[in-house]
Design an enzyme around this catalytic site. Structure first.
Site: not given
Ligand code: NOJ
Length: 604
Positions: A251, A324
């Site tokens: 993430d 991500e």
């Molecule tokens: C990316 C995640 O996909 C999202 O849902 C989250 O709010 C943020 N990162 C913070 O962790």
């Protein structure tokens, strides 16, 4: 012999395909010779290593998938109960958004214990059962790993904020305010903003310093310049690898580091030179000091090395690392794969293709060519939406031809080379359904940003299994309302309709897995001046070539994919998949497509 050596080699990279082929060719009572058995075994071993290269990875937002205890919130046992559905769909892996204990401010992305399961989702025993049951179906479980920040309730942060000389103080990013005095807190250290609105600095009265949070106030950023943080996450990653997970989705990975000098970020200006104001009413910053900073690649390489250490016999094969990675261009994306000496992600998300956000043939062609030619030997990971972005209908649909448009998008996703992320419910055409009143919003950014930013509830609504109360998601009160369209858009209805979107996804996934040119072939664009129809060829040495052609318009179109100068001979075609109701084309010279029509054919 059932199989020639050349034929076997063609299929070496997929045990599943090898098995099907052996079964088919050896049908009729012939026995499988010993050599073929050995080859199938080595094909299986190779496929354990390469499973991610042509994988369909299904993202589950556990809160919204299947509730089994009537509390209105999905749980792990619900996912286990639906594994046969996922197996039939053809998925190779499930990415679970975070299920660790959490105060749920950001619905799990604020983790307070990295080595357990939040009771609302179940227990570690439930998790182990999910991994085991999924494993029986050759489905891997990918965990979400949040390393940018923890919850403010995590024991590390509670210790860190307890005093300035606590050993955990330096696990987070603490700074004095600008102009801070013995009694005054001054101003935040610089102009950095939270992605979720307003200053990224939060004053802490007890120890009289500000801490940095890229996301919610309740999500303090970890200090990745502290080696102890690296070691802690290597251990955590190891903990889950030992339990048999197939990999991780990292993430917010590009925001791990910030500029140590705390330099202000630039303000984005509009074409008149005025600051762009975002949905939260703040000037939009350029992210130049808090995103994609030096240090990031080393951390990913460390995680890769940790994952590679785990050759657990419980679930052999590569533990795939997904990133991500919202990055500005394909060059930056390429760096996220690392180098042969220092490999990083197997699959950083290619957001270049996903977020074109309009059906622009030239745009898609250019981005897909980039994915094919500018990532070196690496594998693209395509996607179109997820739990942070409005679903496909809201970004590509026209309200009239949404199902046909979903066929267009899913064809790009699943008939291109590489791995594909499918967001739960996309396979049945679930639609984005945002709340209509601020009072109903659950995602905090929808409250801060209302009405410009309604939050992410709209793409997180419960999975629509059938047309009973609450769409079969729960017997209780669902945490988010079930959209009224569940009456018609649901798994049960689509399972019995061969023309449904669900049937289309299944067929596409089956082609991806069983047609050699799809399973391992390259993408070559065809008819490249066409602005209405996107066409491409999938080809692999020794395998029949396959053409894919997709109409991006609401008008019928005809393409000639063997026109003079195309380099394609006008060979005969065998239809593999076409939009419902479409006729088979007479030849490559004349493929007629209805509005948003799709045709996939193998050259004979
Ligand atoms: C990316 C995640 O996909 C999202 O849902 C989250 O709010 C943020 N990162 C913070 O962790």
């Amino acid at each position: 012999m059932c199989l020639s050596n050349a034929t076997k080699r063609k299929f070496e990279r997929s045990a599943w395909v090898a098995t099907i082929l052996l079964a088919a060719l050896c049908a009729g009572g012939q026995s499988v010779p010993a050599k073929a058995k050995v080859d199938a075994k080595s094909a299986a071993a190779a496929s354990e290593l390469d499973w991610w290269k042509n994988a369909v990875i299904y993202e589950i937002y556990p809160r919204s998938f299947q509730d089994t205890n009537g509390d209105g919130i999905g749980d792990l046992n619900g996912i286990t109960a639906r594994l046969d559905y996922l197996k039939e769909l053809g998925v190779d892996a499930i990415w679970l958004t975070p299920v660790y204990p959490s105060p749920q401010v950001d619905f799990g992305y604020d983790i307070s214990d990295y080595r357990n399961i939040d009771p609302q989702y179940g227990t570690l025993a439930d998790f182990d059962r999910l991994v085991a049951e999924a494993g029986k179906r050759h489905i891997r479980i990918i965990m979400d790993m949040v390393m940018n920040h923890t919850s403010d309730q995590h024991p590390w942060f509670l210790a860190s904020r307890s005093s300035r000389d606590n050993p955990y103080r330096d696990w987070y990013v603490w700074r004095d305010g600008k102009g801070q005095t013995a009694t005054g807190k001054g101003q935040p250290p610089n102009n950095w903003q939270s992605l979720f609105g307003h200053s990224a600095w939060q004053w802490d009265d007890k120890t009289r310093q500000y801490y940095y949070h890229k996301f919610y106030i309740q999500q303090p950023d970890l200090n990745w310049r502290n080696p102890a943080v690296h070691r802690a996450f290597e251990d955590i990653v190891g903990f889950w690898l030992e339990r048999g997970v197939g990999g991780f989705r990292f993430d917010a990975i590009t925001t791990l580091f910030e500029d140590p000098n705390l330099t202000d970020e630039g303000v984005v200006l509009d074409k008149n030179g005025k600051p762009v104001i975002n949905a939260y009413g703040d000037p939009q910053l350029d992210g130049s000091k808090t995103d994609n900073q030096p240090g990031l690649h080393q951390v990913v390489a460390e995680m890769r090395a940790t994952a590679d250490k785990f050759a657990s016999t419980r679930f052999p094969g590569t533990r795939a690392l997904i990133g991500e990675t919202y990055l500005p261009n394909i060059g930056e994306l390429k760096t996220m794969y690392g180098t042969p000496q220092h490999p990083e992600f197997e699959l950083p998300m290619d957001t270049q293709v996903a977020f074109i956000n309009k059906l622009d043939v030239a745009g898609f062609r250019a981005r897909l060519v980039d994915a094919e030619s500018r990532l070196g030997v690496n594998t693209p990971l395509l996607l179109f939406d997820n739990h942070d972005n409005p679903r496909i209908d809201a970004r590509y649909g026209d309200g009239l031809h949404d199902t046909a448009i979903q066929r267009v998008i899913s064809t790009i996703l699943l008939a291109s080379r590489g791995a594909a992320l499918v967001y739960y419910g996309d396979e049945i055409g679930m639609k984005t359904t945002p709340p209509s009143r601020k009072a109903d919003v659950k995602d905090p950014i929808g409250i801060t940003g209302w009405p410009k930013e309604k939050g992410r509830d709209g793409e997180r609504t419960p999975m629509q299994w059938n047309d009973t109360a609450n769409a079969g998601f729960t017997t209780g009160k669902p945490w988010l309302p079930v959209p009224p369209n569940a009456d018609t858009i649901n798994v049960r209805a689509e399972q019995s309709n061969p023309a449904s979107l669900l049937a289309w996804y299944k067929a596409l996934i089956q082609l991806k897995k069983t047609v050699p040119a799809f399973a391992r072939g390259s993408n070559v664009m065809l008819d490249t001046e066409n602005t209405k129809v996107l066409s491409w060829l999938r080809q692999a040495p020794g395998a029949p070539r396959v053409v894919v052609t997709v109409n991006f318009t609401a008008q019928p179109q005809t393409v000639d994919l063997a026109a003079a100068g195309s380099g394609i001979a006008p060979e005969k075609l065998k239809t593999l998949l076409k939009s419902p109701g479409a006729a088979d084309p007479a030849s490559l010279h004349h493929i007629a497509l209805g509005p948003y029509g799709v045709y996939i054919g193998q050259m004979l």
